[in-house]
Design an enzyme around this catalytic site. Structure first.
Site, mmCIF file in Angstrom:
data_model
loop_
_atom_site.group_PDB
_atom_site.id
_atom_site.type_symbol
_atom_site.label_atom_id
_atom_site.label_comp_id
_atom_site.label_asym_id
_atom_site.label_seq_id
_atom_site.Cartn_x
_atom_site.Cartn_y
_atom_site.Cartn_z
ATOM 1 N N HIS A 90 18.631 32.320 24.598
ATOM 2 C CA HIS A 90 17.716 31.200 24.861
ATOM 3 C C HIS A 90 18.357 30.187 25.803
ATOM 4 O O HIS A 90 17.725 29.713 26.758
ATOM 5 C CB HIS A 90 17.331 30.531 23.547
ATOM 6 C CG HIS A 90 16.526 29.285 23.702
ATOM 7 N ND1 HIS A 90 15.284 29.273 24.290
ATOM 8 C CD2 HIS A 90 16.787 27.999 23.359
ATOM 9 C CE1 HIS A 90 14.814 28.039 24.304
ATOM 10 N NE2 HIS A 90 15.708 27.245 23.744
ATOM 11 N N THR A 112 7.491 18.255 15.795
ATOM 12 C CA THR A 112 8.318 19.355 15.319
ATOM 13 C C THR A 112 7.718 19.824 14.001
ATOM 14 O O THR A 112 7.495 19.015 13.102
ATOM 15 C CB THR A 112 9.776 18.921 15.108
ATOM 16 O OG1 THR A 112 10.297 18.413 16.339
ATOM 17 C CG2 THR A 112 10.640 20.086 14.648
ATOM 18 N N ASP A 137 19.223 19.005 16.608
ATOM 19 C CA ASP A 137 18.756 20.288 17.109
ATOM 20 C C ASP A 137 19.899 20.940 17.882
ATOM 21 O O ASP A 137 20.322 20.434 18.919
ATOM 22 C CB ASP A 137 17.539 20.070 18.019
ATOM 23 C CG ASP A 137 16.855 21.377 18.390
ATOM 24 O OD1 ASP A 137 17.567 22.366 18.624
ATOM 25 O OD2 ASP A 137 15.625 21.390 18.460
#
Length: 349
Positions: free
Chosen positions: A136, A260, A129
């Site tokens: 963000h 996820t 990830d």
């Protein structure tokens, strides 16, 4: 490019898209690879059994006997391109007659989407990830460290990432259980145990790797396109209160690994070519180190794909849009992330 099929007006799944997925037929059986066109699913295993995917680029290999996309992704870009062109030819209004003029075969290989069960498009052995959005990263940094230390010194120089938990990756629509864990609501009091009270969502784009590389052999950024197969939407569920307490010093753990979610249809990089655009950095930012820099990636490394987040409250009649952006604003390109991931010799599959 038009299809002989009666596709819904304004569909996101015309012949120019043709995303891959894995599904189970209405009568059951093992999962199989398919392609979505309009509100139909094209059964690629059945097409292959009928000899309609016998292509020189496949060199006699059977791409769709597997129950996931892994074998086909590993075949590389020449095979991907040849299959895409053949599928478009089979479905075009002015293409080959194999499906257009043979009703029995057409009915067997084209199934209504509403009648099939979709699954994860590939077996996922591992995933990473990346923290690639400056906005963000800044917002989360402010949440955890305050405005003065929002972005860590390394963030503008390398694609920051962590390894996720592949065993809890699920297809969209799978129910998610609110996680429990340790939190520390007040800095001057001991931690407590209980359900997360700050369960968050994250809109991400997930990229799947094709052939991959041998251990110890980096993939140069200029060759990243030979390995990037396609993309799905990702919801990286995040328990922020658990994350705030546990992430020092090694980063996310229980706050991220409980679930996820992936969308079931994988849009190929070939289908996304019309949306490629220049990758731009803010004036004054340091240039990337040479292994992360490539003229082609600067010219066409970003993707102008519109992304939105909508929330459907349980007791409200209409959903609410929470966010809208374009993927072109990502600080790091998929090519840069792939090159950085392998620069130490890490082997991708």
């Amino acid at each position: 490019m038009r299809s002989f099929l009666d596709l819904p007006a304004g569909t996101s799944f015309p012949l120019q898209n043709l995303p891959y997925g894995v599904f189970t037929r209405p009568e059951g059986g093992s999962p199989r690879v398919g392609v979505r066109v309009g509100d139909l699913v094209l059964d690629l295993r059945l097409l292959e059994e009928q000899g309609l995917l016998d292509l020189p680029e496949l060199d006699g290999r059977r791409a769709f006997v597997d129950t996931a996309l892994n074998a086909f992704m590993a075949m590389g870009r020449p095979a991907w391109g040849a299959v895409r062109r053949r599928l478009q030819d089979l479905l075009r209004a002015d293409g080959g007659p194999a499906l257009r003029e043979h009703g029995q075969l057409r009915d067997a290989v084209l199934l209504p989407l509403a009648e099939v069960t979709v699954h994860l498009p590939a077996r996922i052995g591992d995933y990473t990830d990346f923290y690639a959005s400056r906005q963000h990263a800044t917002n989360v940094g402010i949440m955890f460290r305050g405005r003065e230390n929002a972005l860590m010194p390394n963030w503008l120089h390398l694609p920051v990432g962590y390894h996720g938990r592949a065993s809890s990756v699920v297809v969209s629509g799978t129910p998610i259980v609110r996680p429990q864990g340790q939190t520390r609501p007040k800095d001057d009091e001991p931690p407590v145990f209980g359900p997360s009270r700050q369960l968050d969502i994250e809109l991400e784009l997930g990229a799947f790797v094709g052939p991959g590389n041998a251990m110890g052999t980096p993939i140069p950024i200029g060759h990243a396109g030979e390995h990037l197969f396609g993309c799905v939407l990702v919801n990286d569920w995040s328990a922020r209160d658990i994350q705030r307490w546990e992430y020092v010093p090694l980063g996310p753990f229980l706050a991220k690994n409980f679930a996820t979610t992936l969308s079931p249809w994988m849009v190929t990089m070939e289908a996304l070519k019309p949306y490629r655009c220049p990758h731009e950095r803010a004036p004054g930012d340091a240039p990337p180190l040479p292994y992360l820099d490539d003229p082609q990636d600067r010219a066409l490394g970003a993707f102008d794909i519109q992304l939105e987040v909508w929330l459907q409250p349980a007791k409200a009649a209409a959903p609410e849009r929470l966010s809208a952006t374009s993927f072109r604003h990502q600080y790091w390109t998929p090519g840069q992330m792939l090159a950085h991931h392998t620069v130490n010799g890490c082997n991708l599959q």
